[in-house]
Design a protein around this motif. Sequence first.
Motif, mmCIF file in Angstrom:
data_model
loop_
_atom_site.group_PDB
_atom_site.id
_atom_site.type_symbol
_atom_site.label_atom_id
_atom_site.label_comp_id
_atom_site.label_asym_id
_atom_site.label_seq_id
_atom_site.Cartn_x
_atom_site.Cartn_y
_atom_site.Cartn_z
ATOM 1 N N TYR A 81 0.829 -1.198 0.000
ATOM 2 C CA TYR A 81 0.000 0.000 0.000
ATOM 3 C C TYR A 81 0.862 1.247 0.000
ATOM 4 C CZ TYR A 81 1.097 1.681 4.680
ATOM 5 O OH TYR A 81 1.743 2.220 5.744
ATOM 6 N N TRP A 82 0.255 2.367 -0.365
ATOM 7 C CA TRP A 82 0.794 3.688 -0.073
ATOM 8 C C TRP A 82 -0.385 4.606 0.270
ATOM 9 C CZ3 TRP A 82 -0.215 8.272 -2.773
ATOM 10 C CH2 TRP A 82 -0.819 8.141 -4.024
ATOM 11 N N SER A 83 -0.134 5.567 1.133
ATOM 12 C CA SER A 83 -1.213 6.436 1.571
ATOM 13 C C SER A 83 -0.655 7.816 1.905
ATOM 14 C CB SER A 83 -1.926 5.841 2.791
ATOM 15 O OG SER A 83 -1.036 5.745 3.900
ATOM 16 N N VAL A 84 -1.558 8.764 2.038
ATOM 17 C CA VAL A 84 -1.215 10.131 2.438
ATOM 18 C C VAL A 84 -1.772 10.349 3.838
ATOM 19 C CG1 VAL A 84 -1.436 12.583 1.916
ATOM 20 C CG2 VAL A 84 -1.266 10.917 0.053
ATOM 21 N N LEU A 91 9.123 11.515 -4.149
ATOM 22 C CA LEU A 91 8.173 12.400 -4.817
ATOM 23 C C LEU A 91 8.927 13.311 -5.774
ATOM 24 C CD1 LEU A 91 5.930 13.593 -1.843
ATOM 25 C CD2 LEU A 91 5.369 11.862 -3.531
ATOM 26 N N ASN A 92 8.256 13.706 -6.876
ATOM 27 C CA ASN A 92 8.884 14.685 -7.758
ATOM 28 C C ASN A 92 8.811 16.072 -7.131
ATOM 29 O OD1 ASN A 92 6.171 15.141 -8.028
ATOM 30 N ND2 ASN A 92 6.171 15.264 -10.256
ATOM 31 N N ALA A 93 9.463 17.034 -7.761
ATOM 32 C CA ALA A 93 9.590 18.362 -7.153
ATOM 33 C C ALA A 93 8.243 19.043 -6.961
ATOM 34 C CB ALA A 93 10.507 19.234 -8.005
ATOM 35 N N SER A 94 7.311 18.838 -7.899
ATOM 36 C CA SER A 94 6.000 19.485 -7.798
ATOM 37 C C SER A 94 5.034 18.726 -6.904
ATOM 38 C CB SER A 94 5.380 19.632 -9.199
ATOM 39 O OG SER A 94 5.248 18.357 -9.816
ATOM 40 N N THR A 122 3.517 15.938 -7.376
ATOM 41 C CA THR A 122 2.350 15.438 -8.116
ATOM 42 C C THR A 122 2.480 13.971 -8.491
ATOM 43 O OG1 THR A 122 3.355 16.183 -10.202
ATOM 44 C CG2 THR A 122 1.831 17.702 -9.086
ATOM 45 N N ARG A 123 3.674 13.404 -8.301
ATOM 46 C CA ARG A 123 3.882 11.997 -8.656
ATOM 47 C C ARG A 123 4.550 11.259 -7.503
ATOM 48 N NH1 ARG A 123 5.351 10.861 -14.982
ATOM 49 N NH2 ARG A 123 3.603 12.017 -15.883
ATOM 50 N N VAL A 124 4.097 10.036 -7.284
ATOM 51 C CA VAL A 124 4.650 9.171 -6.252
ATOM 52 C C VAL A 124 5.392 8.031 -6.945
ATOM 53 C CG1 VAL A 124 4.123 7.685 -4.286
ATOM 54 C CG2 VAL A 124 2.732 9.720 -4.720
ATOM 55 N N TYR A 125 6.665 7.844 -6.584
ATOM 56 C CA TYR A 125 7.473 6.755 -7.121
ATOM 57 C C TYR A 125 7.786 5.787 -5.984
ATOM 58 C CZ TYR A 125 8.228 9.930 -11.062
ATOM 59 O OH TYR A 125 8.059 10.771 -12.123
ATOM 60 N N PHE A 184 7.015 1.599 -9.363
ATOM 61 C CA PHE A 184 5.659 2.034 -9.660
ATOM 62 C C PHE A 184 5.599 3.557 -9.616
ATOM 63 C CE2 PHE A 184 5.429 -2.154 -7.811
ATOM 64 C CZ PHE A 184 4.452 -2.813 -8.554
ATOM 65 N N CYS A 185 4.792 4.123 -10.514
ATOM 66 C CA CYS A 185 4.574 5.575 -10.529
ATOM 67 C C CYS A 185 3.070 5.840 -10.497
ATOM 68 C CB CYS A 185 5.195 6.208 -11.771
ATOM 69 S SG CYS A 185 4.909 7.993 -11.887
ATOM 70 N N PHE A 186 2.645 6.705 -9.573
ATOM 71 C CA PHE A 186 1.237 7.052 -9.428
ATOM 72 C C PHE A 186 1.094 8.573 -9.403
ATOM 73 C CE2 PHE A 186 2.119 3.145 -7.113
ATOM 74 C CZ PHE A 186 1.134 2.265 -7.566
ATOM 75 N N ASP A 187 -0.104 9.039 -9.781
ATOM 76 C CA ASP A 187 -0.405 10.426 -9.475
ATOM 77 C C ASP A 187 -0.991 10.489 -8.065
ATOM 78 O OD1 ASP A 187 -3.427 10.555 -11.566
ATOM 79 O OD2 ASP A 187 -3.082 9.652 -9.594
ATOM 80 N N MET A 188 -1.218 11.685 -7.564
ATOM 81 C CA MET A 188 -1.630 11.812 -6.170
ATOM 82 C C MET A 188 -3.047 11.288 -5.924
ATOM 83 S SD MET A 188 1.058 12.812 -4.772
ATOM 84 C CE MET A 188 0.371 12.918 -3.122
ATOM 85 N N ALA A 189 -3.808 11.080 -7.011
ATOM 86 C CA ALA A 189 -5.148 10.513 -6.862
ATOM 87 C C ALA A 189 -5.117 8.992 -6.791
ATOM 88 C CB ALA A 189 -6.038 10.959 -8.017
ATOM 89 N N GLY A 190 -3.925 8.406 -6.989
ATOM 90 C CA GLY A 190 -3.793 6.959 -6.907
ATOM 91 C C GLY A 190 -3.799 6.256 -8.243
ATOM 92 N N LYS A 191 -3.902 6.986 -9.355
ATOM 93 C CA LYS A 191 -3.904 6.359 -10.671
ATOM 94 C C LYS A 191 -2.491 5.936 -11.038
ATOM 95 C CE LYS A 191 -5.010 7.144 -15.545
ATOM 96 N NZ LYS A 191 -5.514 8.116 -16.545
#
Length: 656
Positions: free
Chosen positions: A519-522, A547-550, A552-555, A565-572
Amino acid sequence: MATSDKIASADENPGCPICLGLFHIPRQLTCMHCFCENCLKSYIKSKAAKVGDIDKIECPVCQAVVRRPHRVISVESWISLLPINTVLLSISSESKVNALRPCEACQSRDVMKLAESYCVVCEEAMCVECKVVHQHLKATKTHSIISIEEVTKCPQNALKYATAFNCPEHEDENIKFYCTNHKLTCCVVCCGTRHRNCDSVLDLKAEASTLLKKEDPEFIIESLKTIENHLNKFTEMNNESINNLECKLNVVTSMIQNLRKELNDALDKFERKIKMDGNLIYKGDMIQKQEQNHSCLSLMNAIRNSRAVLEVVNQNGTDIQKFLVNDKTKSQLTSYSEQIHEKFEKIDKITLQLEIDPPLQSVMEGKIAKLVNKSESQDFPMTSVKKPTKYCSLEVAGVFEVKGPDDKILEIRDLVCLPEDQVMLIDACTDSCYLLDSLYRIISSYSLPGKPWSIRTFDGQEVAVSLMNKYQIQFLLVKDNTIRPTRMIKTRLPCLGIAIIGKGSIVVSGPNTARSKCYWSVITDRGEETSYHEYWDHAWNDSYLALNASKTRVYISTWGTNSLFCFDMAGKRLFVYSPDNLKGFHGITIDMDNNVYVVGCNSNNIHQLSPDGAVLKIITDGLPKYPDAITYNKTKNQLLLTNFSSKKNIHVIKLD
């Protein structure tokens, strides 16, 4: 999503990959690719003519092996047992062909009769005689029966007709289950044999809608469109090359005609020779290009078929149909991409050039000029194709040994760069964190209340340390060369990877052992969970997060899955990176250009990726054995790296 009217249009109408024409009784192989019945017969007979009697064939599109049933003797009988793709029948522009549906009951007795009716309950096509029997049997007399024309002309009815998907291993069994352990669909027989020990086998009828939410049919459709566009462009370039050849040949011919006025008889002979050589070159290259175009068109038609079926199913089908077709089309997508890489990655630009040799002796010998057939290859990459990797070695600025108190051997778990060129690391041997100066000498230390795993800067001079044996994150203030604890927060689940979003938000990752999931979570800086996402069906006890500098992406780099794995902050999920030449995914960091560095502990390399997952460099030489944790020093544009073989050392690597 395409409509049925669009599918029926001439431009979108799919064709047989063998004959490239409209389907005539489309038979479907176990790999889901379809071909005209007569085309398959000719294909199988041609294979048999070369090697004698055959018990299997390879799909002409994806090379998947299709085995002949033991009970079948002739090619005709073999073909007759293959299912007819009624979706393709329904979208074909020739309605006469659509109505050619054999009676399935008669077909099972090797009797060929055309069906006129269709039982919606039994999902079976019947001739007139079988319909009468069906209506008079006690068990089936209440079943709804419609005409075969109604089935073939309406996509919705055609989808109802195609709800039974056969198991590739057991042709007489329908797919009814999905094993989440193996990520495979299965029939009743497979479920009781191959998957009897699996702990998560789902009933597709009950769980199809839930499973479908994890799929992304639009992404598959767009990927198919991308491949198709690539092939269209490839064909256009080939046609342009053919036209260019013809134009250049006309230019050369004109040059010869002008020279002929001055060279008379010698040029008469030379003109004939040049024209003949030019035509031979033109015809040879034209044939080669046309053959490439034919292969390209064949693959394009197969892609159109897959896309057309997928669009119809996703628009009109049930959840089971959508999931199964999506699942099958994903494997086709891989096959299409591999063929693109192999056959259509590069295109040769061919031209003609007249090179003149001025000496008179050459003129007398008929060597005044010659035709040169030049071929220039250029990369013609598809949008979704990964860039070529660059293997390189970077300069090692130094290797620094970190000596613990009383010269104890350290076991550096993770490290992070701080302002004023300081470094802070966590030691798994003493369960402590150490503050280092610019020469990597210990300034101060702090004993942690648990086993540390990751460390990240939080806000200014504050750092956060995840404790792997507790559901806790320890916050520490680094000031005036001292380390002081500030607060401790508790998390709902074990926390391994940690990254800081800012404004009181933290991204954490780890295992959810109760659900056997990664899992990953905020969470907030008080431990309150604001979002939760699962990304793998196994609770691997390790993960590395960035995380990237902005923000907006989770690695997430996970050793157990050997993937990034790479996700956007919405989990996609945006992409998954799992190359064969990177083994043992460990540390991960991101530089000022948002390039991602992921460590291969077992493969002894570091892969530098673009933010979208394309390989930029593979760093090999100059690395320590079994590299582990990694961090980026933005003030010096350096990588700080540790390794398993000597866990007390910090390797400093300069970037370009």
